[in-house]
Design a protein around this motif. Structure first.
Motif, short mmCIF file in Angstrom:
data_model
loop_
_atom_site.label_atom_id
_atom_site.label_comp_id
_atom_site.label_asym_id
_atom_site.label_seq_id
_atom_site.Cartn_x
_atom_site.Cartn_y
_atom_site.Cartn_z
N VAL A 13 4.90 5.08 -3.94
CA VAL A 13 5.31 5.89 -5.09
C VAL A 13 6.68 5.45 -5.59
O VAL A 13 6.91 5.35 -6.79
N VAL A 14 7.58 5.14 -4.65
CA VAL A 14 8.97 4.88 -5.04
C VAL A 14 9.21 3.42 -5.45
O VAL A 14 9.79 3.15 -6.49
N LEU A 15 8.72 2.49 -4.62
CA LEU A 15 9.08 1.09 -4.82
C LEU A 15 8.70 0.50 -6.18
O LEU A 15 9.54 -0.13 -6.84
N PRO A 16 7.46 0.69 -6.64
CA PRO A 16 7.11 0.06 -7.92
C PRO A 16 7.96 0.59 -9.07
O PRO A 16 8.23 -0.13 -10.03
N LEU A 17 8.40 1.84 -8.95
CA LEU A 17 9.24 2.39 -10.01
C LEU A 17 10.62 1.74 -10.01
O LEU A 17 11.22 1.50 -11.05
N ASN B 170 -3.30 -7.64 -18.38
CA ASN B 170 -2.30 -6.58 -18.30
C ASN B 170 -1.73 -6.43 -19.70
O ASN B 170 -0.60 -6.82 -19.96
N PRO B 171 -2.55 -5.91 -20.65
CA PRO B 171 -2.23 -6.00 -22.07
C PRO B 171 -0.89 -5.36 -22.43
O PRO B 171 -0.21 -5.83 -23.34
N LEU B 172 -0.50 -4.30 -21.73
CA LEU B 172 0.74 -3.63 -22.11
C LEU B 172 1.93 -4.18 -21.34
O LEU B 172 3.03 -3.63 -21.41
N LEU B 173 1.72 -5.28 -20.60
CA LEU B 173 2.77 -5.86 -19.75
C LEU B 173 3.38 -4.81 -18.83
O LEU B 173 4.58 -4.74 -18.64
N ASP B 174 2.49 -3.95 -18.33
CA ASP B 174 2.96 -2.88 -17.45
C ASP B 174 3.32 -3.49 -16.10
O ASP B 174 2.47 -4.05 -15.41
N TYR B 175 4.54 -3.35 -15.74
CA TYR B 175 5.01 -3.99 -14.52
C TYR B 175 4.37 -3.40 -13.26
O TYR B 175 4.13 -4.09 -12.29
N HIS B 176 4.05 -2.11 -13.31
CA HIS B 176 3.47 -1.45 -12.13
C HIS B 176 2.15 -2.07 -11.74
O HIS B 176 1.84 -2.22 -10.56
N VAL C 152 2.10 -2.90 -7.81
CA VAL C 152 1.41 -2.02 -6.86
C VAL C 152 0.46 -2.77 -5.92
O VAL C 152 0.55 -2.59 -4.71
N PRO C 153 -0.41 -3.64 -6.43
CA PRO C 153 -1.28 -4.34 -5.48
C PRO C 153 -0.48 -5.21 -4.51
O PRO C 153 -0.83 -5.29 -3.32
N GLY C 154 0.60 -5.79 -4.97
CA GLY C 154 1.42 -6.62 -4.10
C GLY C 154 2.08 -5.82 -3.01
O GLY C 154 2.07 -6.20 -1.83
N ILE C 155 2.65 -4.67 -3.38
CA ILE C 155 3.32 -3.83 -2.38
C ILE C 155 2.30 -3.30 -1.37
O ILE C 155 2.57 -3.26 -0.17
#
Lengths: 372, 305
Positions: A34-38, A171-177, A181-184
């Motif tokens: 919950v915390v890290l990707p943010l 990832n059309p909106l270039l959403d970093y999460h 998330v899959p990486g974390i």
């Protein structure tokens, strides 16, 4: 079979009795996810900018308005001279200084040409790069707007303009999460699997219980399976929890087959648990195990492409990542979750990870036999 | 019939080939309570670990219950009970769970061999839901003994079972061992305490990996070659120094509040001479008398050889 069953019963009883471990297994991954990707976000926002406006014209005001309204920049103080503004950079109050020269509007209209000056604080390379690029972009836009206004309609455009219209795939909106998330999740799984296995077995050595087990008729492979299966199950639980968090918090639903993902993870966990097992055969105390595991995981994670793309590493580092199981895992997770890759796309990684599983486990069992 | 046979068994450790066990040969008969007596570092634990198949010997052969400790290690593991010197049961499992676990590991159940552990188990049963890590030292020993006994082993190896246990629990523990002996279980026990040696059927005195003597405690005591005196005076340390330079002293060492002394001349005349000599040297309140040697005297005497 019977032996395995009560070894498992014992193992689970011990795990569920150890509240700290249970919390580490269940709460920590969820919290981190919950915390890290943010926090670990590459989008650069809130760049502090100081503007030195020597012109005070309508055009310079327009430009400043355009810069501040973009959302990326935050105006700090406006200064009258560049030297004053540079002090802001020195005291870390500003990341960028934009200087608008005297006579900006006049010369722009009369001579069709004007220069702007940008000074960037490049201590944080990423921030400097992106900040400079954003600002350039905004100024280019400003420039294009000006042209439209100034060119008399009907006349031919004196200069051909190439316009680019990009579309972002997967990832059309270039959403970093969606990227993080899959990486974390992959990293969490690696850490929990290897740490728990290594520490658990070394603990039996430390307390001396392994001695007591060794004088019983329990066979080596029973003992090892009795250790691997519980942590395999726990890791799968952690992974499932992670998927649920990814969906509930970030709305990420894997584009590819969930079955394929679990299949890959099962093989991957065999490799990771094998690594833990291997570490445990070389250590006598939990401290040693902790440090050795930490050493390897640190390298695996930093060089696994979680934060920095493997493609931009130097050649030697790139070839080293071929020996890094975590890089395959991060890769496959992103492929399945974002691109919806199928079995044929991940065949290569699957083979490699399977190879890791075989090597780590046979090495561990070989070394385990040797020492007793 | 022999339960344990060692034939020139040796073990060295490390690169510098430090000798821990130096060609030890001994036999333990079936149903015997056999003691390995020696100070720390004498090689007792190494011998135990080899006999329980945890360590491979570097030389020599040994059998437990007729099985070779290298080739037939699987049979040995099924048939022996081992209680290491360090408490090594699962501290996070309760008494009951530990016993059940070790019973199932050996493919048996607590009920099947309950009569064997009953005497010991009833003492810890009130705490059966307590975790092993939270038990007192004496209770831990009892639990460890239960777990080592649960599969009805033919040979029981106890490595320093009474080290760090209070005197009352120590006494109780030896009584339990005597009762087990009646059940036809061969018991090999090691201890650094000389006073426990007399409780064994036969003992082996061991030092620096070598066996000094093997016999019954009585015979070992009888074999003490010299007449032994105990002597006491007001200045003990000066007395010890004085006796060590006295020409007729054979050996002299502190033993509790007395000094134990042997003389080259065992006549009464020599005794009187000595007392006279000491009085001349200014010692007062001299007490001197003959005393029967104990295991410790024998051990010290053997070490001097």
């Amino acid at each position: 079979m019977r032996t395995i069953r009560f070894l498992l019963a014992k193992e689970f009883r011990q795990i569920f009795r150890n509240k700290a471990i249970l919390a580490m297994i269940l709460v920590v991954p969820v919290m981190q996810l919950v915390v890290l990707p943010l926090a670990a976000n590459y989008e650069v926002k809130n760049i502090n900018i100081s503007v030195v406006d020597n012109d005070h014209s309508t055009y310079s005001a327009k430009l400043i308005f355009k810069v501040t309204s973009s959302g990326y920049f935050r105006m700090t103080e406006a200064k009258n001279t560049f030297n004053d503004a540079f002090k802001l950079i020195e005291t870390d109050k500003a990341d960028l200084v934009l200087e608008i020269p005297h006579g900006f509007e006049q010369r722009l209209i009369r001579e069709d040409e004007q220069k702007l000056f940008i000074a960037v604080n490049a201590i944080n390379g990423t921030k400097a790069n992106l900040g400079g690029a954003y600002l350039n972009n905004i100024i280019r836009n400003f420039n294009a707007d000006l042209r439209l206004q100034m060119i008399v309609p009907g006349k031919l455009n004196p200069m051909p303009v190439v316009e680019i219209a990009p579309t972002n795939w997967y990832n059309p909106l270039l959403d970093y999460h969606v990227f993080m998330v899959p990486g974390i999740l992959a990293v969490l799984l690696t850490m929990i699997g290897s740490y728990l296995t290594a520490l658990n077995i070394v603990k039996e050595k430390e307390v001396g219980t392994i001695e007591q087990i060794n004088v019983t008729p329990i066979k080596k492979h029973h003992f090892i399976l009795g250790k691997l299966i519980p942590f395999l199950v726990l890791s799968l639980v952690v992974f499932t929890l992670g998927l649920i968090v990814a969906w509930a918090v970030y709305g990420i639903v894997p584009a590819g087959s969930i079955g394929l993902m679990y299949g890959f993870i099962l093989i991957y966990l065999l490799a990771v648990l094998g690594l833990g097992l291997l570490i445990s055969t070389y250590c006598d105390t939990q401290q040693q195990a902790m440090f050795i595991a930490f050493f390897f995981l640190m390298i695996f994670i930093m060089m696994g492409g979680l934060f920095t793309p493997i493609e931009s590493m130097p050649g030697w580092a790139k070839s080293l990542t071929a020996l890094n199981p975590v890089s395959y895992m991060i890769d496959v997770m992103r492929m399945i979750v974002l691109k919806g890759s199928g079995f044929n796309n991940i065949k290569h990684q699957l083979m490699k990870v399977f190879l890791f599983a075989v090597v780590f486990n046979s090495w561990a069992i070989w070394n385990y036999k040797k020492t007793t | 019939m022999e339960a344990v046979v060692l034939n020139n068994v040796s073990k060295t450790y490390g690169k510098e080939r430090k000798v821990a066990v130096d060609s030890v040969s001994l036999t333990v008969n079936k149903g015997e309570l056999f003691g390995l007596i020696g100070p720390d570092g004498a090689g007792k634990t190494s011998i135990f670990r080899m006999l329980t198949t945890l360590l491979l010997p570097d030389g020599g052969t040994a059998t437990v219950d007729g099985f070779d400790i290298v080739k037939d290690y699987k049979q040995i593991r099924n048939n022996v009970g081992y209680m290491p010197g360090k408490f090594s049961l699962y501290q996070d499992l309760t008494i009951e769970e530990n016993i059940n676990f070790f019973a199932t590991v050996f493919g048996t159940s607590v009920e099947e061999n309950y009569d064997l552990i009953k005497d010991i188990y009833v003492q810890i049963e009130p705490f059966k839901n307590r975790r092993a890590g939270k038990l007192s030292g004496g209770m831990k020993q009892k639990l460890a003994l239960c777990c080592a006994l649960i599969h009805k082993p033919t040979v029981l190896f106890l490595d320093e079972p009474t080290t760090g246990v209070d005197p009352v629990s120590r006494k109780e523990f030896w009584e339990m061992l005597k009762r087990l002996k009646q059940q036809d279980i061969t018991i090999v026990v090691s201890t650094p305490y000389m006073d426990e040696a007399t409780l064994c059927d036969r003992i082996a005195l061991i030092q620096n990996g070598r066996i000094l003597q093997i016999d019954t405690p009585d015979k070992i005591v009888q074999s003490y070659p010299d007449k032994l005196y105990q002597i006491k005076a007001d200045r003990m340390y000066d007395l010890l120094k004085e006796l060590n330079v006295y020409p007729k002293t054979l050996s002299c060492f502190t033993f509790g509040e007395y000094l134990h002394l042997s003389l080259t001349d065992e006549s009464e005349q020599a005794e009187k001479e000595l007392i006279q000599h000491l009085q001349n040297k200014g010692f007062h309140n001299i007490e001197m008398g003959a005393v029967t040697p104990g295991i410790e005297d024998c051990f010290i005497q053997l070490l001097k050889k």
